[in-house]
Structures are given as C-alpha cells and as structure tokens.
Enzyme design. Structure first.
Site, PDB file in Angstrom:
ATOM      1  N   THR A  76       0.863  -1.169   0.000  1.00  0.00           N
ATOM      2  CA  THR A  76       0.000   0.000   0.000  1.00  0.00           C
ATOM      3  C   THR A  76       0.904   1.225   0.000  1.00  0.00           C
ATOM      4  OG1 THR A  76      -0.157   0.050   2.413  1.00  0.00           O
ATOM      5  CG2 THR A  76      -1.920  -1.087   1.227  1.00  0.00           C
ATOM      6  N   SER A  77       0.351   2.349  -0.423  1.00  0.00           N
ATOM      7  CA  SER A  77       1.137   3.569  -0.564  1.00  0.00           C
ATOM      8  C   SER A  77       1.377   4.279   0.756  1.00  0.00           C
ATOM      9  CB  SER A  77       0.439   4.534  -1.523  1.00  0.00           C
ATOM     10  OG  SER A  77       0.300   3.934  -2.771  1.00  0.00           O
ATOM     11  N   THR A  78       0.429   4.181   1.678  1.00  0.00           N
ATOM     12  CA  THR A  78       0.555   4.928   2.921  1.00  0.00           C
ATOM     13  C   THR A  78       0.296   4.024   4.116  1.00  0.00           C
ATOM     14  OG1 THR A  78      -1.769   5.581   2.900  1.00  0.00           O
ATOM     15  CG2 THR A  78      -0.203   7.080   1.839  1.00  0.00           C
TER      16      THR A  78
END
Length: 188
Positions: free
Chosen positions: A8-10
């Site tokens: 996931t990006s964050t």
C-alpha cells in the site's frame, strides 16, 4: 512455490494491506513480502527487491492487482525480465493472468500500457483541476511549513548552529534551512 507481494502507498491503508495479505494466502502463497511505500519510490521498495531475489526457478510471484506491483510499463517489463531470468512467472489475481504462458505475457504488457495511460490521464486532469482552482482563487497549495519556522531557523543560525543541526532541531529539510537563510540576508 507461490510467493506473494503486497503493497500500500501509505501507512493508514491497513485495511487494504490486510485484504491483499488475505487474498494472497487464499491463493496459496507460502511466503509473503509486505510493505507500505509509494510506488513512486521505486528505489525504496525493499520488500519487492527481496521478493524478486527470493523467487527461484518454477516459482510464481503473485500480486492481487497490477498497480500494487508497478506504476509504469518500463518498470513492469523490468520486473518481468527479472522473473524470466530466474525462471519464475507472475500471476495477477484480479485479472486472472499468469505470465507462465505467451498469451499471459502479451496480455500483461498490453494491460500495463493501459494502466500507465490511465494514470497519465488522471494526473493530467488533476493538474488541470489545480490550475482552474488556482485561477479561481480556491487553491492555495500546501501550507509552507518551513517558512513558518523561519524565525527559529534564523535564531539558531545566529547562535552558531550549523544547517544540518538546525534542520534536525526544527524538523525541516536542510534545503529549506538554506533557502530561509539566503532569503533573510544572503547568508549561506
């Protein structure tokens, strides 16, 4: 062996990460490599590098979605080359796609191109929207956090504290420290 990769990006996307892990386990992945890092930071994706180094001949790297693996066709093709050199394949669950076949490799390349095109169109629309909002006076951009700390930066500089230490104490980047100092009076 099936080797799973989830990203996931964050850090606040824990539900998405847990869902990917669940789907990869359900697909039969025996080993998972999981990270929370932006796909833009290709060089910072240590777990992807570990997964690619881990796969052996006959293994399959499994991801839930193509955008969890690569953001550009060039990066996707690099990953495919690495897997091919190792005698491994790639499986994308949501597309029911497996690069263990020539048709699967062709479809993945085409779909990677479409995904990159969609991303570029989205970014273009985002830039247009920001430009319109700026023209209407509704978009001010990110709040300049470093400039808000200019007084503290200048005070520390007058006390003889170096730029790197000022950045650490104040919680801003070194470049911001030097920008503030240069704007204040030409002192670098």
């Amino acid at each position: 062996m099936l080797v799973g990769y989830a990203r996931t990006s964050t850090l606040d996307q824990t539900a998405g990460l847990e869902g990917q892990e669940r789907d990869l386990r359900a697909a039969g992945c025996e080993r998972l490599f999981v990270e929370q890092v932006s796909s833009v930071d290709v060089k910072e994706r240590a777990k992807l590098a570990e997964a690619l180094a881990y796969v052996r001949e006959g293994d399959t790297l499994v991801v839930t979605k193509l955008d969890r693996l690569a953001r550009s066709v060039a990066h996707l093709l690099d990953i495919l080359d690495t897997l091919t050199e190792r005698g491994a394949a790639l499986r994308v669950l949501d597309l029911n796609l497996d690069t263990g076949t020539p048709t699967g490799r062709l479809l993945l390349t085409v779909l990677g191109g479409i995904a990159q095109f969609e991303r570029e169109i989205m970014l273009e629309r985002q830039r247009e929207g920001i430009a319109k909002a700026k023209a209407a006076g509704k978009y001010k951009g990110r709040k300049p956090t470093a400039r808000a700390k200019a007084d503290e930066v200048l005070k520390l500089h007058r006390e003889g504290v170096g730029g790197t230490e000022i950045a650490r104490r104040v919680g801003i980047g070194r470049a911001s420290v030097y920008r503030i100092l240069n704007e204040a009076d030409g002192v670098a």
